[in-house]
Design a protein around this motif. Sequence first.
Motif, PDB file in Angstrom:
ATOM      1  N   ALA A 149      -8.564  -8.121   3.048  1.00 27.81           N
ATOM      2  CA  ALA A 149      -7.761  -9.038   2.131  1.00 27.81           C
ATOM      3  C   ALA A 149      -6.391  -8.245   2.227  1.00 27.81           C
ATOM      4  O   ALA A 149      -5.392  -9.097   2.140  1.00 27.81           O
ATOM      5  CB  ALA A 149      -8.297  -9.043   0.652  1.00 27.81           C
ATOM      6  N   ALA A 150      -6.457  -6.764   1.806  1.00 30.38           N
ATOM      7  CA  ALA A 150      -5.160  -6.302   1.734  1.00 30.38           C
ATOM      8  C   ALA A 150      -4.478  -6.240   3.182  1.00 30.38           C
ATOM      9  O   ALA A 150      -3.235  -6.449   3.036  1.00 30.38           O
ATOM     10  CB  ALA A 150      -5.668  -4.783   1.547  1.00 30.38           C
ATOM     11  N   ALA A 151      -5.268  -6.206   4.089  1.00 31.01           N
ATOM     12  CA  ALA A 151      -4.389  -6.006   5.473  1.00 31.01           C
ATOM     13  C   ALA A 151      -4.014  -7.449   5.826  1.00 31.01           C
ATOM     14  O   ALA A 151      -2.741  -7.421   6.243  1.00 31.01           O
ATOM     15  CB  ALA A 151      -5.134  -5.958   6.479  1.00 31.01           C
ATOM     16  N   ALA A 166     -20.218  -6.765   0.607  1.00 35.14           N
ATOM     17  CA  ALA A 166     -19.130  -7.743   0.609  1.00 35.14           C
ATOM     18  C   ALA A 166     -17.818  -7.293   0.345  1.00 35.14           C
ATOM     19  O   ALA A 166     -16.699  -7.539   0.837  1.00 35.14           O
ATOM     20  CB  ALA A 166     -19.681  -8.877  -0.252  1.00 35.14           C
ATOM     21  N   GLY A 167     -17.743  -6.455  -0.788  1.00 35.53           N
ATOM     22  CA  GLY A 167     -16.558  -5.992  -1.352  1.00 35.53           C
ATOM     23  C   GLY A 167     -16.062  -4.771  -0.504  1.00 35.53           C
ATOM     24  O   GLY A 167     -14.713  -4.988  -0.246  1.00 35.53           O
ATOM     25  N   ILE A 168     -17.031  -4.177   0.184  1.00 38.33           N
ATOM     26  CA  ILE A 168     -16.467  -3.028   1.045  1.00 38.33           C
ATOM     27  C   ILE A 168     -15.804  -3.746   2.451  1.00 38.33           C
ATOM     28  O   ILE A 168     -14.781  -3.147   2.856  1.00 38.33           O
ATOM     29  CB  ILE A 168     -17.662  -2.187   1.770  1.00 38.33           C
ATOM     30  CG1 ILE A 168     -18.151  -1.212   0.705  1.00 38.33           C
ATOM     31  CG2 ILE A 168     -17.257  -1.313   2.930  1.00 38.33           C
ATOM     32  CD1 ILE A 168     -19.622  -0.718   1.050  1.00 38.33           C
ATOM     33  N   ALA A 169     -16.446  -4.848   2.783  1.00 37.53           N
ATOM     34  CA  ALA A 169     -15.720  -5.654   3.734  1.00 37.53           C
ATOM     35  C   ALA A 169     -14.539  -6.406   3.640  1.00 37.53           C
ATOM     36  O   ALA A 169     -13.457  -6.418   4.359  1.00 37.53           O
ATOM     37  CB  ALA A 169     -16.990  -6.489   4.543  1.00 37.53           C
ATOM     38  N   ILE A 227      -6.125   1.099   3.189  1.00 36.83           N
ATOM     39  CA  ILE A 227      -4.906   0.271   3.882  1.00 36.83           C
ATOM     40  C   ILE A 227      -3.351   0.267   3.468  1.00 36.83           C
ATOM     41  O   ILE A 227      -2.485   0.340   3.871  1.00 36.83           O
ATOM     42  CB  ILE A 227      -5.236  -1.287   3.660  1.00 36.83           C
ATOM     43  CG1 ILE A 227      -6.635  -1.391   4.341  1.00 36.83           C
ATOM     44  CG2 ILE A 227      -4.447  -2.305   4.253  1.00 36.83           C
ATOM     45  CD1 ILE A 227      -6.766  -1.380   5.671  1.00 36.83           C
ATOM     46  N   LEU A 228      -3.593   0.465   1.865  1.00 31.69           N
ATOM     47  CA  LEU A 228      -2.249   0.681   1.287  1.00 31.69           C
ATOM     48  C   LEU A 228      -1.787   2.150   1.795  1.00 31.69           C
ATOM     49  O   LEU A 228      -0.233   2.430   1.710  1.00 31.69           O
ATOM     50  CB  LEU A 228      -2.302   0.667  -0.143  1.00 31.69           C
ATOM     51  CG  LEU A 228      -2.638  -1.003  -0.523  1.00 31.69           C
ATOM     52  CD1 LEU A 228      -2.937  -0.783  -2.194  1.00 31.69           C
ATOM     53  CD2 LEU A 228      -1.412  -1.820  -0.333  1.00 31.69           C
ATOM     54  N   LEU A 229      -2.391   3.043   1.832  1.00 32.37           N
ATOM     55  CA  LEU A 229      -2.111   4.283   2.031  1.00 32.37           C
ATOM     56  C   LEU A 229      -0.942   4.287   3.458  1.00 32.37           C
ATOM     57  O   LEU A 229      -0.198   5.089   3.465  1.00 32.37           O
ATOM     58  CB  LEU A 229      -3.263   5.267   2.427  1.00 32.37           C
ATOM     59  CG  LEU A 229      -3.100   6.806   2.746  1.00 32.37           C
ATOM     60  CD1 LEU A 229      -4.140   7.700   2.472  1.00 32.37           C
ATOM     61  CD2 LEU A 229      -2.850   6.971   4.304  1.00 32.37           C
ATOM     62  N   VAL A 230      -1.350   3.643   4.268  1.00 31.72           N
ATOM     63  CA  VAL A 230      -0.791   3.510   5.505  1.00 31.72           C
ATOM     64  C   VAL A 230       0.878   2.997   5.236  1.00 31.72           C
ATOM     65  O   VAL A 230       1.895   3.561   5.667  1.00 31.72           O
ATOM     66  CB  VAL A 230      -1.387   2.425   6.541  1.00 31.72           C
ATOM     67  CG1 VAL A 230      -0.550   2.377   7.710  1.00 31.72           C
ATOM     68  CG2 VAL A 230      -2.556   2.957   7.131  1.00 31.72           C
TER      69      VAL A 230
END
Length: 429
Positions: free
Chosen positions: A153-155, A145-148, A30-33
């Motif tokens: 959360a980041a987005a 849960a962490g994967i999802a 997400i941060l890469l974008v």
Amino acid sequence: MSLNANDRSIAGFTMAGHALVHWFETSIPILLVVWLAEFDVSVALVGVVVALGYAPFGIGALPGGILADRYGTKRLIVGCLAGMSLAFVVIAAAAYADSIYAIAVGLVLWGVAASVYHPAGLSLISTGVDERGTVFAWHGIAGNAGIALGPLAAATMLVFLDWQYVAALLAVPGLLAAAYGLRAEFDPAAAVDDDVDAGPEEALSPADLVANSRALFASAFAVVFAIVTVEGLFYRGTLTFLPEILNGTPALEALSVAPTLERYDVDPEFYVYAGLLVVGMAGQYAGGKLTDRVAPARGMAVIFVVLAALALSFVPVASVGLVAIVAYCAVLGFFLFAIQPFYQNAVAVYTPADARGLSYGYTYLGEFGLGAASIAIGGFVLDGFSTGAFFALLAAFALAGAALSAGLLVGLDRVFARSGADVAANPDD
């Protein structure tokens, strides 16, 4: 059967660790974008920068396992949590240096810190927990849960905050979990016999490491390692390319999302893919509970056959319509994650307790390191051939896993046991 106090303490500690490893891992794309928009660099360079973080995550599993045997699992997991969090603080600070290379430093630090979790966490469960299958199940659910939640959360935070503040806030749960880990109390060797040394030991010399590795690969663990590697090939290939493949199916292409979500480039396949990961939690739980009742080799053989059938059925199912695709992804997500507690338990069954960290180190070298080869292979097949050929390749991986698992069922472990005895009798050969 309910968990005892020691099992509950280890379960809570390792579930927090597993969730946070994947929380950080899946927030990075997400941060890469954002980094592509913020820094005047090419996509290729940003790809290399991110790869520098992911590479140690897989490659470092083996030294992580060695360190777990040397220093103890609790100490290593606490260090992992603190290290991952501080790495994201470094990434956040890179905004003020205005340098993509500073981000690269933070990502490398994250990859090194994260690499030790899986061998240490699974080693701790295998030696400290009586109800191993149940805790493996909850441990897997926490990882899903962490994967999802990581990318979600980041987005979500990026809608309201600049990316450097998001990176810093993502570090907070890791720091809290590290503080919790320092206070957690449990016996890391409660599930092994009193005459078995499963605690920290002196550092292995290179000769001892080679000897211990030879003994492991002269045992049934060699088959388990091969099984985990082909499972990693299936798993990584599926999760890497499925969103793009779903994006090309007519049923999903015809859908649209709300304008506010479209503004953030959220496509319908994101929801189907996220649903697959959520259903995977149920698969993790069911697989973990079944490991208390079903031999790991038998469970893996059955699930690999199911995965092969699912891979071969994707193309005809995709032509049926939206409901069929959603149902297919739900079933795929269930079995894709249901197999993981079985191979984690297989490592515990087929390896000695005093080499458990080394064993899980090799396991996740196969899962995340060698398994990542399917990204390159799958990309080549999708680019040069067809979607059907790609899923045929996945089916071949699954059938190879089924054959290896069946080998354990029919007594291949006894063949390796005789070979292992020869190695033990002649360690210098």
